[in-house]
Design an enzyme around this catalytic site. Structure first.
Site, PDB file in Angstrom:
ATOM      1  N   GLY A 278       0.947  -1.185  -0.178  1.00 11.44           N
ATOM      2  CA  GLY A 278       0.049  -0.101   0.064  1.00 11.44           C
ATOM      3  C   GLY A 278       0.849   1.241  -0.060  1.00 11.44           C
ATOM      4  O   GLY A 278       0.389   2.374   0.161  1.00 11.44           O
ATOM      5  N   GLU A 320       4.741  -5.824   1.278  1.00 12.97           N
ATOM      6  CA  GLU A 320       4.138  -6.493   0.012  1.00 12.97           C
ATOM      7  C   GLU A 320       4.048  -5.315  -0.927  1.00 12.97           C
ATOM      8  O   GLU A 320       2.805  -5.085  -1.136  1.00 12.97           O
ATOM      9  CB  GLU A 320       2.796  -7.377   0.364  1.00 12.97           C
ATOM     10  CG  GLU A 320       3.059  -8.320   1.268  1.00 12.97           C
ATOM     11  CD  GLU A 320       1.658  -9.061   1.635  1.00 12.97           C
ATOM     12  OE1 GLU A 320       1.614 -10.422   1.550  1.00 12.97           O
ATOM     13  OE2 GLU A 320       0.769  -8.449   1.780  1.00 12.97           O
ATOM     14  N   GLY A 322       3.205  -3.584  -4.307  1.00  8.92           N
ATOM     15  CA  GLY A 322       3.103  -3.767  -5.571  1.00  8.92           C
ATOM     16  C   GLY A 322       3.128  -2.492  -6.431  1.00  8.92           C
ATOM     17  O   GLY A 322       4.377  -2.285  -7.119  1.00  8.92           O
ATOM     18  N   ARG A 323       2.416  -1.607  -6.285  1.00  8.27           N
ATOM     19  CA  ARG A 323       2.392  -0.327  -6.907  1.00  8.27           C
ATOM     20  C   ARG A 323       3.760   0.413  -6.768  1.00  8.27           C
ATOM     21  O   ARG A 323       4.209   0.926  -7.732  1.00  8.27           O
ATOM     22  CB  ARG A 323       1.285   0.589  -6.303  1.00  8.27           C
ATOM     23  CG  ARG A 323       1.143   1.899  -6.935  1.00  8.27           C
ATOM     24  CD  ARG A 323       0.267   2.632  -6.187  1.00  8.27           C
ATOM     25  NE  ARG A 323      -0.855   2.161  -5.361  1.00  8.27           N
ATOM     26  CZ  ARG A 323      -2.098   2.121  -5.861  1.00  8.27           C
ATOM     27  NH1 ARG A 323      -2.370   2.721  -6.858  1.00  8.27           N
ATOM     28  NH2 ARG A 323      -2.944   1.132  -5.234  1.00  8.27           N
ATOM     29  N   TYR A 364     -11.717   4.913  -9.459  1.00 12.33           N
ATOM     30  CA  TYR A 364     -11.240   5.665  -8.270  1.00 12.33           C
ATOM     31  C   TYR A 364     -11.098   7.024  -8.256  1.00 12.33           C
ATOM     32  O   TYR A 364     -10.532   7.772  -7.386  1.00 12.33           O
ATOM     33  CB  TYR A 364     -10.008   5.218  -7.872  1.00 12.33           C
ATOM     34  CG  TYR A 364     -10.046   3.584  -7.817  1.00 12.33           C
ATOM     35  CD1 TYR A 364     -10.751   2.731  -7.267  1.00 12.33           C
ATOM     36  CD2 TYR A 364      -8.611   2.814  -8.423  1.00 12.33           C
ATOM     37  CE1 TYR A 364     -10.663   1.378  -6.804  1.00 12.33           C
ATOM     38  CE2 TYR A 364      -8.546   1.525  -8.374  1.00 12.33           C
ATOM     39  CZ  TYR A 364      -9.483   0.646  -7.862  1.00 12.33           C
ATOM     40  OH  TYR A 364      -9.293  -0.608  -7.659  1.00 12.33           O
ATOM     41  N   CYS A 391     -17.727   3.700 -25.490  1.00 11.49           N
ATOM     42  CA  CYS A 391     -18.995   4.305 -25.399  1.00 11.49           C
ATOM     43  C   CYS A 391     -19.546   4.574 -24.038  1.00 11.49           C
ATOM     44  O   CYS A 391     -20.459   3.927 -23.681  1.00 11.49           O
ATOM     45  CB  CYS A 391     -20.138   3.504 -26.279  1.00 11.49           C
ATOM     46  SG  CYS A 391     -19.315   3.576 -28.075  1.00 11.49           S
ATOM     47  N   GLU A 392     -18.712   5.745 -23.458  1.00 11.67           N
ATOM     48  CA  GLU A 392     -18.984   5.784 -22.165  1.00 11.67           C
ATOM     49  C   GLU A 392     -18.605   7.079 -21.863  1.00 11.67           C
ATOM     50  O   GLU A 392     -17.458   7.204 -22.139  1.00 11.67           O
ATOM     51  CB  GLU A 392     -18.416   4.611 -21.467  1.00 11.67           C
ATOM     52  CG  GLU A 392     -18.512   4.889 -19.819  1.00 11.67           C
ATOM     53  CD  GLU A 392     -19.703   3.960 -19.083  1.00 11.67           C
ATOM     54  OE1 GLU A 392     -19.693   2.783 -20.037  1.00 11.67           O
ATOM     55  OE2 GLU A 392     -19.756   4.205 -18.148  1.00 11.67           O
ATOM     56  N   TYR A 421      -1.761  -1.914 -11.869  1.00  8.52           N
ATOM     57  CA  TYR A 421      -3.404  -1.684 -11.871  1.00  8.52           C
ATOM     58  C   TYR A 421      -3.723  -0.967 -13.043  1.00  8.52           C
ATOM     59  O   TYR A 421      -4.907  -0.573 -13.012  1.00  8.52           O
ATOM     60  CB  TYR A 421      -3.846  -1.087 -10.702  1.00  8.52           C
ATOM     61  CG  TYR A 421      -3.279  -1.698  -9.441  1.00  8.52           C
ATOM     62  CD1 TYR A 421      -3.746  -3.025  -9.136  1.00  8.52           C
ATOM     63  CD2 TYR A 421      -2.454  -0.924  -8.556  1.00  8.52           C
ATOM     64  CE1 TYR A 421      -3.200  -3.583  -7.887  1.00  8.52           C
ATOM     65  CE2 TYR A 421      -1.928  -1.692  -7.129  1.00  8.52           C
ATOM     66  CZ  TYR A 421      -2.230  -2.732  -6.981  1.00  8.52           C
ATOM     67  OH  TYR A 421      -1.787  -3.515  -6.011  1.00  8.52           O
TER      68      TYR A 421
HETATM   69  C1  PLP Z   1      -3.054  -5.219  -2.911  1.00  8.84           C
HETATM   70  C2  PLP Z   1      -2.241  -5.840  -1.837  1.00  8.84           C
HETATM   71  C3  PLP Z   1      -0.833  -5.378  -1.816  1.00  8.84           C
HETATM   72  C4  PLP Z   1      -0.232  -4.214  -2.907  1.00  8.84           C
HETATM   73  O1  PLP Z   1      -0.785  -3.205  -2.762  1.00  8.84           O
HETATM   74  P1  PLP Z   1      -0.011  -1.868  -3.176  1.00  8.84           P
HETATM   75  O2  PLP Z   1      -0.888  -0.803  -3.072  1.00  8.84           O
HETATM   76  O3  PLP Z   1       0.196  -2.284  -4.658  1.00  8.84           O
HETATM   77  O4  PLP Z   1       1.287  -1.729  -2.872  1.00  8.84           O
HETATM   78  C5  PLP Z   1      -0.235  -5.985  -0.714  1.00  8.84           C
HETATM   79  N1  PLP Z   1      -0.696  -6.856  -0.172  1.00  8.84           N
HETATM   80  C6  PLP Z   1      -2.109  -7.285  -0.150  1.00  8.84           C
HETATM   81  C7  PLP Z   1      -2.543  -8.515   0.728  1.00  8.84           C
HETATM   82  C8  PLP Z   1      -2.672  -6.705  -0.912  1.00  8.84           C
HETATM   83  O5  PLP Z   1      -4.177  -6.983  -1.125  1.00  8.84           O
END
Ligand code: PLP
Length: 463
Positions: A278, A320, A322-323, A364, A391-392, A421
């Site tokens: 996150g 964890e 991701g982004r 979002y 078309c939106e 994403y």
């Molecule tokens: C979505 C998610 C992440 C990654 O979130 P980011 O915002 O991409 O860093 C990590 N752990 C869990 C359990 C998630 O659901």
């Protein structure tokens, strides 16, 4: 204003007032390094380049729209997370942000682990050679078939999300003669957003087992009794696109409180704590994300301090992101199709993609930046909205943007920070074909996910 958050990210920057947009930037040709992948620049004609290749060449070779991913930047960010946390912690890349076999190989080579949350993501990870013990399996409704496949493959951990899943995984592991390492995902009553967090007594969401009312403690109690499970830790994920660490502070405090309860009741100290992902990135110049080493330092200090206060030995931490790894490494390259000035309002710039390749703006209210990519321009800024071809009327890519007033059909524009994403949430709406992902590195470019074709579409439609 609040809308319920998707795990992939709540609406971005919802602290800004309705209708907000910044004043035009002083130089429309400038590229804010916060927002763009590291090797992006402009050549002497003002053409955007990445990894030494100009975007006109990329558009010619691979077509538009296309996601252009800076491989060196991806690897550097992955490595920065890995190094920041050192050997006492594990970094799991959240595959849902963007997963492909090339990405899996990069992660493997850079020493990261991988989160998956479906059979499809697991299959991708395994087929690209990620060792199973470096994979964590997430999800609030894993099917028995997915669980069986994960246990058979030997995934390093399954993150249990409900009382029913505790029993389900234990049963499957036992019937396979295995003992599955698991974490229990709890909700600690903290929901973090970009610049603030909300602490609530109850978590009204589908993920995890609430700490409230002793439910998480009861889940641990039950899991510890089952032979098919080895409980290695507690998992907490509090939100998306977070800049402020205080939400993690409250979450860590509560997770450590549970670890202490477990020690007091069962006489065991669980060895791991996972604080989820996150961590925020810059979508526009207004965003100020922290560096991985600052985040690592803050999180490690928080957990160490809380554990000392509870007289627990500090567990192994995992995170964890991701982004924060993939988001900034890619931009979407579009060709401008029509330019429609609306007198006294703004100019609508239509591109050859849209909500099918970037749903985040529609979903979002996410904010993005955009730049003219195929040339430089000294024209006056014009207030634009970059929209897609669907078309939106909600098919918006960049809600408020300034582009040069001489923008014309055939120009290429680039939207940065679309690595996370966007391709992973892409759809076939209007039977628009999903764009390719092109990885650029050291003067070379190659497709890592190819463009969808009409044959692909028709293959699924069996008539
Ligand atoms: C979505 C998610 C992440 C990654 O979130 P980011 O915002 O991409 O860093 C990590 N752990 C869990 C359990 C998630 O659901």
């Amino acid at each position: 204003m609040s809308r319920s958050a998707h795990p992939a990210g709540p609406r971005h920057a919802d602290v800004l007032p309705e209708g907000h947009y910044s004043a035009p930037p002083a130089d429309l040709n400038a590229l804010d390094p916060k927002v763009w992948a590291r090797t992006v620049g402009r050549d002497e004609h003002g053409v955007l380049t990445v990894g030494g290749i100009d975007v006109k060449q990329l558009a010619e070779e691979f077509g538009t729209p296309a996601y252009i991913l800076d491989e060196a930047d991806f690897r550097a960010r992955a490595r920065a997370w890995r190094t920041a946390f050192g050997s006492d912690a594990d970094v799991f890349y959240a595959g849902k942000a963007f997963l492909s076999r090339a990405v899996v190989r990069w992660l493997h080579e850079e020493g990261l682990n991988l989160d998956v949350c479906s059979g499809g993501e697991l299959a991708t990870a395994l087929s690209a050679g990620m060792p199973a013990d470096r994979i964590a399996f997430h999800g609030n409704n894993k099917s028995p078939a997915e669980i069986e496949r994960a246990v058979r493959a030997g995934v390093g951990r399954i993150v249990l999300d409900s009382f029913q899943e505790i029993v389900r995984v234990a049963h499957i592991a036992q019937s396979l003669g295995k003992r599955q390492r698991v974490q229990i995902r709890i909700t600690v009553g903290v929901e973090a957003h970009t610049h603030e967090f909300i602490a609530t007594a109850h978590e009204d969401q589908k993920f995890g087992i609430p700490l409230a009312g002793g439910q998480a403690a009861e889940a641990v109690r039950r899991a510890l009794q089952l032979d098919g499970l080895e409980v290695i830790g507690i998992h907490s994920h509090i939100g998306s696109q977070i800049f402020d660490m205080s939400g993690f502070e409250v979450a860590a405090h509560r997770v450590v409180g549970l670890l202490r309860e477990i020690r007091d009741e069962h006489g065991i100290e669980l060895p791991e704590i996972d604080l989820g992902g996150g961590l925020g990135i810059a979508y526009t110049s207004d965003d100020d994300p922290r560096e991985p080493h600052e985040i690592a330092k803050a999180l490690t200090e928080i957990v160490t301090r809380e554990c000392e206060a509870a007289r627990l030995s500090t567990p192994r931490i995992s995170v964890e992101p991701g982004r924060a790894i993939v988001g900034p490494t890619a931009f979407t390259l579009y060709e401008v199709g029509t330019v429609k000035p609306l007198e006294g309002l703004r100019t609508y710039v239509s591109v050859d993609g849209g909500m099918s390749d970037n749903i985040r703006t529609a979903l979002y209210d996410a904010e993005y930046s955009v730049a003219l990519a195929s040339r430089g321009s000294d024209a006056e800024p014009m207030l634009c909205r970059v929209v897609g071809k669907h078309c939106e009327s909600g098919d918006i890519v960049v809600r408020d943007a300034f582009l040069p007033g001489d923008l014309a059909p055939g120009d290429l524009i680039a939207v940065p920070a679309t690595g996370a994403y966007c391709r992973s949430m892409a759809s076939n709406y209007n039977h628009v074909l999903r764009p390719p992902v092109v990885a650029v590195d050291g003067g070379g470019a190659r497709v890592i996910v190819r463009r969808e074709t009409e044959e692909d579409l028709l293959r699924l439609d069996v008539g």
